[in-house]
Scaffold this motif. Structure first.
Motif, PDB file in Angstrom:
ATOM      1  N   ARG A 336       0.850  -1.192   0.000  1.00 59.71           N
ATOM      2  CA  ARG A 336       0.000   0.000   0.000  1.00 59.71           C
ATOM      3  C   ARG A 336       0.882   1.237   0.000  1.00 59.71           C
ATOM      4  N   ILE A 337       0.814   2.018  -1.069  1.00 60.21           N
ATOM      5  CA  ILE A 337       1.582   3.259  -1.162  1.00 60.21           C
ATOM      6  C   ILE A 337       0.642   4.387  -1.554  1.00 60.21           C
ATOM      7  N   SER A 338       1.070   5.610  -1.233  1.00 58.63           N
ATOM      8  CA  SER A 338       0.261   6.792  -1.539  1.00 58.63           C
ATOM      9  C   SER A 338       0.694   7.354  -2.884  1.00 58.63           C
ATOM     10  N   LEU A 339      -0.289   7.527  -3.791  1.00 56.01           N
ATOM     11  CA  LEU A 339      -0.023   8.058  -5.127  1.00 56.01           C
ATOM     12  C   LEU A 339      -1.149   9.003  -5.494  1.00 56.01           C
ATOM     13  N   ASP A 340      -0.783  10.284  -5.706  1.00 49.12           N
ATOM     14  CA  ASP A 340      -1.777  11.335  -6.003  1.00 49.12           C
ATOM     15  C   ASP A 340      -2.854  11.375  -4.925  1.00 49.12           C
ATOM     16  N   LYS A 341      -2.396  11.340  -3.671  1.00 49.49           N
ATOM     17  CA  LYS A 341      -3.268  11.416  -2.499  1.00 49.49           C
ATOM     18  C   LYS A 341      -4.242  10.246  -2.403  1.00 49.49           C
ATOM     19  N   GLN A 342      -3.901   9.153  -3.055  1.00 49.65           N
ATOM     20  CA  GLN A 342      -4.713   7.944  -2.974  1.00 49.65           C
ATOM     21  C   GLN A 342      -3.820   6.761  -2.622  1.00 49.65           C
ATOM     22  N   GLU A 343      -4.383   5.846  -1.854  1.00 54.66           N
ATOM     23  CA  GLU A 343      -3.649   4.628  -1.536  1.00 54.66           C
ATOM     24  C   GLU A 343      -3.918   3.590  -2.616  1.00 54.66           C
ATOM     25  N   ILE A 344      -2.836   3.027  -3.149  1.00 52.25           N
ATOM     26  CA  ILE A 344      -2.972   2.015  -4.193  1.00 52.25           C
ATOM     27  C   ILE A 344      -2.234   0.748  -3.765  1.00 52.25           C
ATOM     28  N   ASN A 345      -2.630  -0.352  -4.344  1.00 52.62           N
ATOM     29  CA  ASN A 345      -1.963  -1.635  -4.118  1.00 52.62           C
ATOM     30  C   ASN A 345      -0.824  -1.750  -5.122  1.00 52.62           C
ATOM     31  N   LEU A 346       0.404  -1.656  -4.635  1.00 53.05           N
ATOM     32  CA  LEU A 346       1.578  -1.628  -5.512  1.00 53.05           C
ATOM     33  C   LEU A 346       1.691  -2.911  -6.330  1.00 53.05           C
ATOM     34  N   VAL A 347       1.533  -4.050  -5.694  1.00 53.93           N
ATOM     35  CA  VAL A 347       1.681  -5.327  -6.399  1.00 53.93           C
ATOM     36  C   VAL A 347       0.630  -5.461  -7.495  1.00 53.93           C
ATOM     37  N   LYS A 348      -0.621  -5.107  -7.177  1.00 55.01           N
ATOM     38  CA  LYS A 348      -1.691  -5.202  -8.173  1.00 55.01           C
ATOM     39  C   LYS A 348      -1.437  -4.259  -9.340  1.00 55.01           C
ATOM     40  N   LEU A 349      -0.942  -3.057  -9.032  1.00 56.51           N
ATOM     41  CA  LEU A 349      -0.643  -2.085 -10.088  1.00 56.51           C
ATOM     42  C   LEU A 349       0.425  -2.630 -11.034  1.00 56.51           C
ATOM     43  N   LEU A 350       1.490  -3.224 -10.487  1.00 55.93           N
ATOM     44  CA  LEU A 350       2.577  -3.725 -11.323  1.00 55.93           C
ATOM     45  C   LEU A 350       2.128  -4.909 -12.178  1.00 55.93           C
ATOM     46  N   LEU A 351       1.349  -5.802 -11.596  1.00 56.74           N
ATOM     47  CA  LEU A 351       0.892  -6.964 -12.352  1.00 56.74           C
ATOM     48  C   LEU A 351      -0.143  -6.590 -13.413  1.00 56.74           C
ATOM     49  N   ASP A 352      -0.993  -5.624 -13.110  1.00 57.97           N
ATOM     50  CA  ASP A 352      -2.037  -5.222 -14.066  1.00 57.97           C
ATOM     51  C   ASP A 352      -1.473  -4.453 -15.253  1.00 57.97           C
ATOM     52  N   ASN A 353      -0.314  -3.834 -15.088  1.00 61.10           N
ATOM     53  CA  ASN A 353       0.255  -3.030 -16.163  1.00 61.10           C
ATOM     54  C   ASN A 353       1.293  -3.806 -16.977  1.00 61.10           C
TER      55      ASN A 353
END
Length: 569
Positions: A336-353
């Motif tokens: 869980r990291i903060s990106l543009d004032k939103q919390e995102i799932n880093l692992v899910k982001l990397l796998l989805d892209n």
């Protein structure tokens, strides 16, 4: 009793005896059983993992020796890989020939399983602290003499040979690695010659004639633990006995690779790598995770007893699954990291892209099928135009190169989606990046260099290596990550080239066809030009020059005569 905490490794196929001995020994304050394993393959794996952690070490290996499961060959392998770790043998039956062979190999002691714990503990301490103990008929065995000078001589001989063998193995392995300078090669070669000379002196000058009488006719007193052989300057010096099955081979590869991962991980090549942005500790952590997960995959495949066709069909999926697992494992603590004032799932982001192109890149590990076939199907390795028999030292050396390149290839692809999507996030930079790469400018410069690399590889470099029938492998060298080139037949890939890559091969072929003729023509023209300049124009210039000089000389003489006449008047 010594105050030093002695850490022991127990190797015995009997789980009841192993458990009982472990529980009993751990009641002694200064003894700790750091691990207990049932087999040789499990032992090699555990030893490699323990020694990979800098805070842990093994002071003594307690081995249940028998002729079936844990025999002489395993003892040789242990002494080859870890000559500095003392080994004490425990057996339930007395086999004199087996014990004599173990003593000749360099094992440090022998004791039957029936001794009491009060007798065993001092023996463990004595052997762990560099001593020797050989039990025979209720007393210390006497192959030579029990006098203090004799004991001291035996201790000096064994410890000296073990130390020399360990150093000789390290020097020889460094000589075989790429990326070392010519000066370092000369220094290492000199050290190798000195070690061989020292080993011969210790082996031959510290021998009593009585010792040879107690050994089998064809068994040397102290055979080189690493079986040093001298035939030529190019032949390797150390001949590790071949392992007997794929699991032992896999454990040995794991050990060798873990030792390589202790080297510096600086990129010494002219090719930028995605992992260059990471700190040294993060690089090493990532590579460790990949190594252990990959060997877990191999164990799982081996348990399913897949045939050759099934393994061949799985080879690409193995790499994709490995890549996905490493992303989850490596970035899991920062999910869980903060990106543009939103919390995102880093692992899910990397796998989805992940793109299809990236998955294709992941699957392009050079010689991966040959490597899988070698490890799982026990086939020979045909690498760099040389056929290496299964389990031989040459095959192990080549397999290690493929494994190192696999680790670096997967590691680069783990970092690639991070750089493509969220390279300039402060949380990522603080936890992963090298200090010199944390500014936005340096990150963008690094990404631009990688972008150029991708395009060059896609259109030019890959086509060139295919046309030249070779692979470029990244390997771990003493000073950092180096790159080597090996031969491999790639005619099928050459036939499938199209577009710009095909044009690159045609240009290379055209250059190869024209260059020698053009060079000959230029050489002929150059010879003609030199002839004209020297033999024709050069001579003409020489005549004209002499005429001018003569004219100047005549004028000068006339002027001098006129001046003299004027002075007389």
């Amino acid at each position: 009793m010594s105050d030093r905490l002695l850490q022991l490794l127990l190797i015995d196929p009997d789980p009841i005896f192993r458990l009982g001995l472990k529980v009993t020994l751990e009641t002694i304050p200064n003894l700790q059983v750091i691990a207990d394993v049932p087999s040789d393959t499990a032992a090699l794996k555990v030893i490699a993992e323990i020694l990979a952690v800098n805070s842990q070490q093994i002071h003594l290996i307690v081995l249940a020796l028998n002729s079936e499961h844990l025999g002489e060959q395993f003892c040789r392998q242990l002494k080859t890989l870890y000559p500095y770790i003392p080994i004490l043998i425990l057996t339930s039956t007395s086999q004199r020939e087996l014990i004599i062979s173990a003593k000749a190999i360099g094992i440090n002691g022998y004791c039957p399983k029936g001794v009491s714990i009060s007798q065993l503990v001092p023996i463990l301490e004595q052997v762990a602290n560099g001593g020797y103990y050989w039990f025979e008929d209720g007393k210390m065995s006497n192959f030579t003499s029990f006098s203090l000078p004799s004991k001291l001589r035996n201790h000096l001989q064994s410890s000296g040979i073990n130390y020399i063998d360990n150093t000789l193995y390290q020097v020889t392995e460094q000589l075989k690695l790429p990326g070392i300078t010519l000066l370092n090669k000369a220094i290492l070669a000199g050290q190798r010659r000195e070690l061989l000379a020292a080993r011969w002196l210790i082996s031959n000058l510290l021998i009593l004639p009585q010792e040879r009488q107690h050994l089998p006719p064809n068994l040397p007193l102290k055979p080189p633990i690493n079986q040093v052989i001298i035939k030529s300057e190019t032949q390797p010096l150390i001949n590790i006995p071949p392992v007997v099955n794929s699991q032992q081979l896999q454990s040995e590869l794991l050990t060798l690779c873990l030792n390589k991962l202790k080297f510096p991980l600086e990129n010494l090549t002219d090719t930028p790598l995605e992992i260059d942005i990471l700190r040294e500790d993060k690089k090493r952590e990532l590579l460790y995770i990949i190594l252990h997960k990959f060997f877990q995959q191999l164990d799982e495949i081996r348990n399913f007893n897949f045939n050759e066709n099934q393994i061949f069909n799985l080879k690409e999926q193995i790499l994709v699954d490995l890549w996905q697992f490493i992303i989850i494992e490596f970035f899991g603590n920062y999910s869980r990291i903060s990106l543009d004032k939103q919390e995102i799932n880093l692992v899910k982001l990397l796998l989805d892209n992940t793109t299809d192109l990236q998955k294709e890149i992941i699957k392009k590990v050079p010689l991966f099928w040959d490597f899988l076939s070698y490890l799982l199907l026990c086939t020979d390795l045909y690498i760099d135009n040389v056929s290496c028999p299964f389990g031989s030292k040459e095959a192990q050396s080549q397999a290690l190169l493929i494994l190192e390149n696999l680790l670096i290839h997967i590691a680069n692809n783990v970092i690639q989606p991070l750089l493509n999507n969220i390279a300039d996030v402060e949380t990522i930079k603080q936890n992963f990046y090298h200090r010199q790469m944390i500014s936005t400018r340096e990150i963008e410069r690094f990404r631009n260099n990688l972008s150029w690399k991708y395009r060059l590889n896609q259109y030019i470099n890959e086509a060139q290596t295919i046309f030249e029938s070779r692979y470029e492998l990244f390997v771990f060298a003493p000073r950092g990550i180096a790159k080597i080139s090996i031969y491999a037949p790639r005619n099928q890939e050459l036939a499938e080239l199209s577009g710009i890559p095909l044009g690159v091969t045609l240009m290379l072929e055209f250059r190869d066809a024209i260059a020698p003729r053009l060079q000959s023509l230029l050489g002929f023209l150059g010879t003609g030009i030199v002839f004209v300049l020297t033999q024709v124009i050069g001579r003409g210039l020489g005549l004209v020059g002499r005429g001018i000089l003569q004219g100047i000389g005549s004028v000068s003489s006339t002027e001098k005569g006129q001046r003299k006449n004027k002075n007389r008047e």
